[in-house]
Design an enzyme around this catalytic site. Structure first.
Site, PDB file in Angstrom:
ATOM      1  CB  SER A 193       5.007  13.378  55.085  1.00  7.71           C
ATOM      2  OG  SER A 193       3.756  13.848  55.325  1.00  7.71           O
ATOM      3  CG  HIS A 221       7.138  13.036  51.793  1.00  7.54           C
ATOM      4  ND1 HIS A 221       7.609  14.050  51.617  1.00  7.54           N
ATOM      5  CD2 HIS A 221       5.471  13.191  51.075  1.00  7.54           C
ATOM      6  CE1 HIS A 221       6.546  15.162  51.839  1.00  7.54           C
ATOM      7  NE2 HIS A 221       4.906  14.464  51.625  1.00  7.54           N
ATOM      8  CE  LYS A 252       5.359  15.676  49.295  1.00  6.60           C
ATOM      9  NZ  LYS A 252       3.688  16.502  48.314  1.00  6.60           N
TER      10      LYS A 252
END
Length: 406
Positions: A193, A221, A252
């Site tokens: 990240s 991610h 996310k």
């Protein structure tokens, strides 16, 4: 009522020590302020205090699903049907049909046998290593793994090895040394990240096969947008059948609310339900959160168009910023760290960017190593080309103003 401070000598000493430590953080230029958003998460924000029309380039809202009307509608429907929350942990009185449905959907999305939900992926990472590994085992961790992986490994009693970041020679040497242990687990972020780089999973899986080890990846991610169908790093690199355990987040790309999960072999998931402390001792995910994530997965499995839209937008930003003279870390990932080196410079430039209507955040120690300060830009599927170009123009102006560009 009126705020009350604890009295006594010990409390006074604590206050002085904390105030001194906070002043040191301010003096080092690494103080982290929180900007208050007065609107939905999205590419365009309104900040508390009147800041309107702000372009947002620092959220993990990779697919723009945080404000997707169908995702919001699914959350409202789940809230109305299943209530605000369960007031309980899963095994006592906190499992609803929607929790089981979402776990099945997650497993199907990743093409794994089963899945288990957590309040966050931080909890998923805190819960897996202690439950799985014993003093007879070994865990081999990339030195730049996320803090939650590091903390999870600290909690377990396995023999711990740390290999240099994405260094396969070092990993192989550590695997050779770890042959004396019963089980060997290689743990890595799929996409890192802070730097936007992607783990060399093909090589990791080859070494794991050579030395009879298992592979664990954190896909926070990557889930939703890496790979042809957004299934993540293992799909992107063609090793879905070589990775044993995946931990990821619902907070996310998958709706942006909260929640995390582990997916993998059914016996492992069954064991986590019996022994994973964050699962056993944390309340169930709220129904609205489950509804959000379930709808986000539906949208991804119906079409890969949203996931595929990321590549061109990411390339546009990276190429234009590089042409302007900036150094962008990582490769082909929507995390685009603008490397500056100096913590004060990163903080001042981020503040000046906000004055130009661009919301970005400077990252400095201890979030990143000393001397590696950067402004981390994150591209979203809902950014337009005009949004990206405006961001690059603002960076160029601010960079020249503060000496980051010639």
């Amino acid at each position: 009522g009126t705020p009350r401070a604890a009295s006594g000598t010990a409390a006074a000493q604590l206050r002085r020590r904390l105030e001194s430590e906070l002043e040191d953080i301010r003096g080092a230029g690494t103080w982290k302020s929180e900007r208050v958003i007065a609107s939905r998460q999205g590419p365009h924000l309104r900040l508390a205090g009147g800041g309107a029309g702000i372009l947002n380039f620092c959220a993990n809202n990779y697919l723009g699903l945080s404000s997707h009307p169908e995702v919001i509608r699914a959350a409202v429907e789940a809230l109305e049907k299943f209530g605000a929350g369960l007031s309980s942990v899963r095994f006592i009185c906190g499992t609803q049909s929607i929790h089981k449905d979402l776990e099945e959907k997650i497993a199907r999305f990743h093409q794994r046998e089963d899945a288990i939900l957590y309040a966050s992926c931080f909890d998923a990472n805190a819960g897996i290593f202690e439950a799985l590994l014993t003093p007879e085992d070994a865990v081999l961790s990339d030195e730049l793994n996320h803090a939650s992986i590091i903390d999870g490994i600290r909690l377990c009693k396995a023999n711990k090895y740390r290999y240099k970041h994405m260094d396969m020679q070092d990993l192989e040497a550590k695997l050779q040394d770890a042959q004396k242990h019963r089980l060997r687990l290689v743990a890595t972020d799929g996409a890192f990240s802070m730097d936007g780089d992607i783990a060399p999973l093909r090589e990791i899986c080859q070494l794991a096969q050579k030395y009879d080890a298992l592979v664990f990846i954190d896909e926070c991610h990557a889930t939703g947008f890496l790979g042809p169908n957004g299934r993540g790093t293992d799909e992107l690199l063609g090793v879905m059948d070589k990775v044993t355990i995946i931990n990821s987040t619902l907070g996310k790309a998958l709706g942006g609310a909260a929640g995390g999960y582990t997916t993998g072999p059914k016996p492992l998931i069954d064991l986590l339900r019996q022994r994973s402390r964050p699962y056993l001792f944390s309340n169930s995910l709220p129904p609205a959160v489950v509804g959000c994530a379930s709808k986000a997965l539906d949208l991804l499995m119906e079409s890969n168009a949203i996931a595929q839209s990321m590549a061109a937008k990411t390339q546009r930003f990276r190429s234009k910023m590089t042409a302007a003279g900036f150094t962008i870390s990582g490769k082909d990932h929507p995390i685009c760290p603008v490397m500056l080196g100096d913590a004060r410079l990163a903080a001042v430039m981020a503040e000046d960017m906000l004055n130009r209507g661009i919301y970005v955040i400077g990252f400095s120690y201890p979030v990143v190593p000393k001397g590696k300060a950067r402004i981390r830009v994150q591209i979203s599927a809902v950014h337009s080309d005009e949004d990206i170009d405006r961001c690059v123009e603002a960076f160029t102006e601010v960079g020249r103003k503060h000496g980051a560009l010639p």
